[in-house]
Design an enzyme around this catalytic site. Structure first.
Site, short mmCIF file in Angstrom:
data_model
loop_
_atom_site.label_atom_id
_atom_site.label_comp_id
_atom_site.label_asym_id
_atom_site.label_seq_id
_atom_site.Cartn_x
_atom_site.Cartn_y
_atom_site.Cartn_z
N GLU A 1 0.74 -1.11 0.04
CA GLU A 1 0.13 0.06 -0.15
C GLU A 1 1.00 1.22 -0.17
O GLU A 1 1.46 1.50 1.17
CB GLU A 1 -0.88 0.00 1.34
N ARG B 1 0.76 10.14 0.58
CA ARG B 1 1.09 11.46 1.19
C ARG B 1 2.39 11.92 0.74
O ARG B 1 2.67 13.15 1.12
CB ARG B 1 1.35 10.91 2.67
N THR C 1 -3.73 6.19 2.21
CA THR C 1 -4.06 7.51 2.62
C THR C 1 -4.58 8.39 1.64
O THR C 1 -4.31 9.53 1.52
CB THR C 1 -2.54 8.28 3.01
N LYS D 1 -10.78 -0.87 7.01
CA LYS D 1 -9.69 -0.47 7.74
C LYS D 1 -10.04 -0.26 9.16
O LYS D 1 -11.07 0.50 9.49
CB LYS D 1 -8.68 0.56 7.23
#
Lengths: 183, 183, 183
Positions: C32, C36, C60, C120
Site C-alpha cells: 500500500e 502522502r 492515505t 480498515k
C-alpha cells in the site's frame, strides 16, 4: 490565537465582566463562551463590547441556527463539540474560523473536504490524548488539533510541546484565572 | 422503559416463548430482539402476539429495509449499533422511538439534528464507559445514553446511578434471566 | 491479498525498486503506497510497471481527486484512513476494492450501505485493538477488519488468529523487510 483557549460557561450575565477581566489579568486574551446557557448570546455581545481587544468566540455551537445567532452577537470564531456541515458552510461563507470536534479519521476527512485543517479533539482524555493525536497525524500531516477535556497544569506542557497542537481548550484555565484574580 | 434492556438473540423461533417468559419472570418487561438472525422477524411477530404486555423492539437494525420489516412485524422501538439517517426518518414518520448508537460528538450532533435525544453508546466498555458518557454530557446536557457492551452485575449499579443514563443494554440480562428461570 | 499489508511511504522515487524488492524478498507480495508524498503517484506507476506480479495499491487516499489519480497510476486497490463516500463511489464504479477506515458503528454502517464489508480499523492500538474489533463484530458479523497502527511482531499472531481479521496493515513490515534485505 492564545495557546490556551478557556471554555467559559456564563450562567448569569452579570458574571461576564468579572470572568473576562480575570482571564485578561491571567494573560489569556481569548475566550470561548459556550452556547449552552440561556444568557450565552447576551454574554458574547457584552464581552465583545467591553473587551474589544480580546478574541471572543462561541463554543458548543451545535447547529446552523445557533451559529447564526452567535455570529450576530459578534463571535469571532465558532467551536463545536463535533462536526456540523451546516455550521461549517455558514462560517466559510462569512469567513469566520470554525473549529469542529473530530475524533475519528472519517470525521477529519470530512473536515478537510470542507476546507478545515484545524480541529478540536474532544474529549481528549477519553479518546487517547496526545498518543491518539500523534497517531492521527501520520496520515493527516496537514491537520492541527485543539485537544479539550482533561487538560490541566499537569499535562499542559506535554500537549503544547507537540507541534501538531494548535492550542488546548479547557475550563481549568478559567478556574485558575478566577483563583488568581480573587486572591 | 425498563432500566435494563436485554439484547435478545433468537437463533430458533421455538426459543422465543421460553426466553421472553424467563425475562418476564426475572422482572424485565421489555426486550430488544436483534435483527441479526434469520428468524428475527418471525420472533418479533411471535413475541408481540404472545406477550402483548411486554415492550418488544428490534435491535441491530442497520438499514431502511430492515427497519420497515421490523416495524411491520410489530416492533415498538428500533435500536441500531450506529446512526442511520434513513432509519431515523422512517421511525420519525411512524412515531416510533429510535435509539441509534452514537459514540462521538459528531454522531451525537447528527442525532440531535434528527430530533433524537436518547442514544445508544456502544461498545460502552471499549469507548470509555461511564467516564466517556460524563465527558460527553458536558456539551450535551440534553442527551440521555443507553450504554451497551460489557455491562453486568459488577457495574450495573454504577451506570444506573448516573442521571445521564436512560437505560443500560446487554445480553447478560438474558443469561441471568434464563439461569433463574431454568433452576 | 497477503495477510500483511505493508504501508509504504516513498520519499524519493529512486527508493521504489529497492523497497519493493525487499518486500518481495521478505515474502510479501503486496504494498500500500501512501499518497502522502509528492512522488507517490509516480512511485505507483513505477511499481506497477516493474513488479507486475505484486498487488500494488494506494493508501492515505482522502478525496475523489486523489482516488482518480491513484487509479490512473495503476493502483489495484484503494485505502483511506477514514471513509469517503465519494472515493467509495469511484471505486465501486471502476470495480476496484476500497478499504476505508471505520472505527465507530455508525461509520461501519455507512460502509455497509456503500456495499463495503472489509474496513480498515485505524489507529487500532488507540481505539481498543482486538478487543474493540471483537465487540464490533457482534452486531456486524459480516464485516472483516484490517487493523492498522501499533501492530508488530509482538501482537501480529494474536491479531491474525482472529477470524474477523482480513489482514493487518503497518509500516513495521517494511522496516523488517528492509532490515532482512540489507543484511
Amino acid at each position: 490565537m492564545d495557546k490556551r483557549i478557556p471554555v467559559v460557561v456564563i450562567r448569569e450575565l452579570s458574571e461576564t465582566n468579572h470572568i473576562l477581566s480575570a482571564l485578561k489579568n491571567y494573560g489569556i486574551e481569548c475566550a470561548e463562551i459556550t452556547f449552552r446557557t440561556a444568557c450565552a448570546e447576551d454574554a458574547i455581545k457584552l464581552a465583545v463590547k467591553n473587551f474589544p481587544e480580546m478574541y471572543i468566540g462561541a463554543g458548543t455551537v451545535i447547529n446552523a441556527e445557533q451559529c447564526e445567532r452567535a455570529l450576530a452577537a459578534g463571535a469571532k470564531f465558532i467551536v463545536s463539540p463535533g462536526l456540523s456541515e451546516s455550521v461549517a458552510k455558514i462560517c466559510k461563507e462569512k469567513n469566520v474560523p470554525y473549529y469542529p470536534g473530530c475524533v475519528t479519521p472519517t470525521e477529519i476527512m470530512q473536515a478537510l473536504e470542507l476546507g478545515i485543517t484545524t480541529v478540536k479533539f474532544f474529549p481528549a482524555n477519553i479518546y487517547g490524548g496526545l498518543k491518539a493525536i500523534k497517531a492521527l497525524s501520520a496520515p493527516f500531516p496537514q491537520v492541527k488539533f485543539i485537544p479539550t477535556g482533561g487538560i490541566d497544569q499537569n499535562n499542559l506542557e506535554e500537549y503544547l510541546s507537540c507541534d501538531k497542537i494548535f492550542a488546548v481548550g479547557g475550563s481549568s484555565f478559567v478556574e485558575e484565572a478566577l483563583k488568581a484574580y480573587e486572591k
